[in-house]
Design an enzyme around this catalytic site. Structure first.
Site, PDB file in Angstrom:
ATOM      1  CE  LYS A   1      18.567 -40.778  23.339  1.00  0.00           C
ATOM      2  NZ  LYS A   1      19.629 -39.848  22.953  1.00  0.00           N
ATOM      3  CG  ASP A   2      11.396 -37.773  22.150  1.00  0.00           C
ATOM      4  OD1 ASP A   2      12.436 -38.331  21.770  1.00  0.00           O
ATOM      5  OD2 ASP A   2      10.616 -37.177  21.404  1.00  0.00           O
ATOM      6  CE  LYS A   3       7.291 -33.894  31.081  1.00  0.00           C
ATOM      7  NZ  LYS A   3       6.583 -32.649  31.488  1.00  0.00           N
TER       8      LYS A   3
END
Length: 736
Positions: free
Chosen positions: A335-337
């Site tokens: 998942k995105d940071k």
């Protein structure tokens, strides 16, 4: 791969599929503007409260297993009593005063009760038609065996269909084997297939069917420290044949030995073959759903919410607090940071109670865990249906010199992508944010390490002695230029690429620079921040095993499999992005001869080559297929290439990168890359949007005028492995 020009390409030269003008805006102005919620295999958002029906099924299975195992134990004791003609000494005080017949009645009652539970369990998991078909299949197999027919057709099997829920599959596997011990069950991509147990039939040639039945029940129970004894046998050759069969078929699980019959006459010695589980193999054997029994691994599932935090950093922090290692965590996707993300995770060797005990502590790290419960197994990458996105795009503006109203441009862009889709590129987060080094360069170096191992078959001879050389650091401190050293040269390079600092003055990059200057792993480790899980894992291994070839290999193996394969996938993703652009520039959106198309609408990225079709000249002329069916291969050992200019492009690219004969198998790093296929075009699902007033935090829908619509709220679902930033890039016609 030419590092200066190839990796500078980034996203500026990638294609668009729509012809609208687009608009400008700011994405990810803050993490809360970009919310990502994983969609599980059942289509449920993982941030919602978990349905307890799955836990109820697990509870039923646990109760059934407990009952079955108790009855098995009693049955085995009774069998031993019949075999030795003496009473069994039981530790159950309530049965000490019972007669043999009363004990047998008790066993039968328990067995009958368990059989009813198993029947109920099967009927609750299978529809009536499938249940009847399974019974008929079992009867057919028994009839063939009872007729003394020796050959069973190898294709003889029966499918129970696809069961998406892993816990239900585990319960069904167990229930079928309990009811029909002469059958086995095999999992194939969530499908359960039932086949004849040929090992059961083979054992029946050596022992009675009753003994074979009891033995396979013993194997299925996997009760630690338990034993199983066949009937006494005076024939040494026959006992030897039984020993040989058991060790050949089940030697990794059990060990066998012959012991004298307990009551035997001195002149008439009978020996009986006794089987017991191997301790180590049993501990590492297949797990059941029971997480609380001694010797079995506990699995705890939960939903992780994190904000503005890299996933590997979050896992590393959780591992430290729980006293486990990062590889004990499993997940379906990255998942995105810079976002607020929700994803399913499973951790091994941690109880739900232990995980709940750190909830308050991890909140300081912008993490929250909930939906905590026991499960039967870990997750695997790709085990999700997709992701749901809720995004705010701020500071909306027209493109320069665009006279059309902003509202019109926004609506035009959204409707175009909704109807026509977007080019399904891998997003920039796949390759990291590094300006000097990106993850695909590391992946290429690792793949080249496999190539060098394959290029030196002459050095397999044990008589060969590596020749000392005087060379640079890439040859390792020992200065050998033999098979091991050459093979690991690119693994050393991959380590150096991984630890190459960016031009940023922070503790992480200072530590990396120190390592490249000194190769002092211990000193670098003292400087590397605790939250840099991957860097610290590598450095700890380099400190322990050295910075030469073997140390670098061990350093890569210190990372979890999902992290190691990530770099290989990054290289494959970069090649796929370029291939998609080449395909669209060469042929446009027309399906041409030699293209690969997927014939199944309801497949994810992991579908086999059998579902891929090569377009013929006649099909091109007849416009048989649409562009939305066209796929391109993601590199691996089990894929086929297009039979047109795109296929030639793949071969030229691999040649240029030094991978012409690459097998995509890296045994030294325990990595196998089968490859897969990816659709060139994708669509967002369940798309909705609204223009927001300047006070976007209030999320009050504003009149659709350019003066008030300064932000856009948009939500949609994407299939697994699709990137929201890529979808937005197509809408905005702007590289993100």
């Amino acid at each position: 791969m030419e590092e200066d020009t190839d990796h500078g390409m980034r996203f500026s030269s990638l294609c668009f599929i729509n012809d609208h003008v687009g608009f400008q805006g700011t994405i990810k102005a803050s993490p809360s503007d970009f919310i990502v919620i994983e969609i599980d295999e059942q289509g449920q958002l993982v941030n919602k409260t978990i349905d307890t029906s799955v836990n109820e099924i697990s509870k039923i299975q646990r109760e059934s297993n407990n009952c079955v195992k108790k009855s098995r134990l009693n049955i085995q004791n009774v069998s031993s009593e019949h075999r030795s003609n003496q009473k069994v000494d039981t530790s159950d005080g309530d049965q000490d005063h019972l007669s043999g017949s009363e004990k047998e009645d008790t066993v039968n009652d328990v067995t009958s009760k368990c059989e009813e539970e198993k029947l109920d369990l099967l009927s609750s998991l299978l529809d009536e038609k499938t249940n009847k078909s399974l019974d008929q299949f079992a009867c057919d197999i028994k009839e063939i065996w009872d007729s003394k027919t020796e050959l069973i057709e190898p294709f003889r099997e029966f499918s129970l269909g696809r069961i998406l829920n892993k816990n239900q599959r585990a319960v069904l596997h167990s229930a079928v084997k309990q009811k029909f011990p002469f059958l086995i069950t095999v999992g194939k991509n969530s499908e359960i297939v039932v086949k004849p147990n040929l090992e059961y039939k083979e054992l029946c040639h050596l022992v009675s069917e009753e003994e074979a039945l009891d033995f396979f029940k013993y194997l299925d129970a996997k009760k630690e420290n338990s034993k199983f004894t066949f009937k006494p046998d005076a024939n040494k050759d026959h006992r030897k044949a039984v020993h040989h069969f058991l060790n050949k078929k089940f030697g990794n699980l059990v060990e066998t030995k012959s012991f004298p019959e307990q009551n035997h006459n001195a002149g008439n010695l009978n020996l009986a073959v006794t089987v017991r589980f191997r301790g180590k193999a049993h501990r590492n054997g297949k797990r059941s759903l029971l997480g609380d029994q001694e010797g079995e691994v506990t699995y705890t599932a939960f939903t992780l919410q994190k904000e503005n935090l890299e996933m590997f950093e979050a896992v590393g922090f959780l591992a430290i607090k729980l006293g486990v290692i990062p590889s004990d965590f499993s997940y379906a996707g990255l998942k995105d940071k810079k976002a607020v993300t929700y994803q399913a995770m499973v951790v091994r060797k941690v109880t739900p109670e232990r995980l709940k005990s750190i909830q308050k502590e991890i909140e300081k790290k912008r993490m929250h865990v909930f939906n905590i419960r026991s499960v039967g197994d870990s997750l695997r990458l790709g085990q999700l249906k997709g992701n749901h996105f809720e995004i705010v795009i701020r500071n909306l503006q027209n493109k320069i010199n665009d006279p059309v109203s902003l509202r019109e441009r926004v609506l035009e862009a959204i409707e175009n992508v909704k109807n026509k889709g977007f080019v399904n590129y891998y997003g920039p987060q796949r390759f990291g944010k590094g300006r000097k080094i990106q993850t695909d360069q590391i992946g290429l170096a690792l793949l080249k390490s496999e190539m060098k191992w394959c290029a030196l078959p002459v050095l397999h001879s044990p008589a060969h002695t590596p020749t000392p050389v005087h060379g640079g650091k890439d040859c390792g401190r020992h200065g050998y230029h033999g098979r091991g050293s050459l093979g690991a040269t690119f693994e050393v390079k991959a380590i150096k690429l991984f630890l190459t600092p960016e031009d940023v003055d922070d503790p992480v990059n200072k530590a990396k620079k120190y390592f490249l200057d000194t190769e002092d792993a211990k000193g670098t480790l003292s400087q590397m921040p605790e939250f840099r899980v991957r860097e610290r894992a590598l450095l700890e291994s380099l400190h322990r095993f050295g910075v030469a070839e073997e140390g670098c290999t061990r350093a890569w193996l210190s990372l979890p499999h999902s992290m190691r394969i990530f770099y290989i996938h990054a290289y494959s993703s970069r090649v796929w992005n370029k291939a998609a652009s080449y395909r669209l520039r060469t042929y446009g959106t027309k399906v041409v001869e030699g293209d690969l198309v997927c014939l199944d609408k309801d497949v994810d990225e992991q579908f086999p080559s059998s579902k891929v079709h090569l377009v013929t000249e006649e099909e091109e002329l007849a416009d048989t297929y649409s562009m939305h069916q066209v796929v391109l291969p993601v590199l691996g050992y089990n894929i086929q290439y297009p039979k047109n200019k795109v296929g030639q492009w793949y071969q030229e690219t691999l040649n240029r990168d030094g991978l012409r004969t690459c097998r995509f198998k890296l045994p030294a790093l325990k990595l196998n890359v089968p490859g897969c296929y990816r659709h060139i075009l994708k669509h967002p699902h369940h798309l909705s949007y609204r223009l927001l007033a300047p006070d976007a935090d209030a999320k009050v829908e504003a009149p659709h005028t350019d003066e008030t619509a300064s932000s856009l709220f948009i939500s949609f679902d994407l299939d697994a492995s699709c990137y929201a930033t890529v979808c937005l890039r197509e809408m905005m016609k702007h590289n993100i």
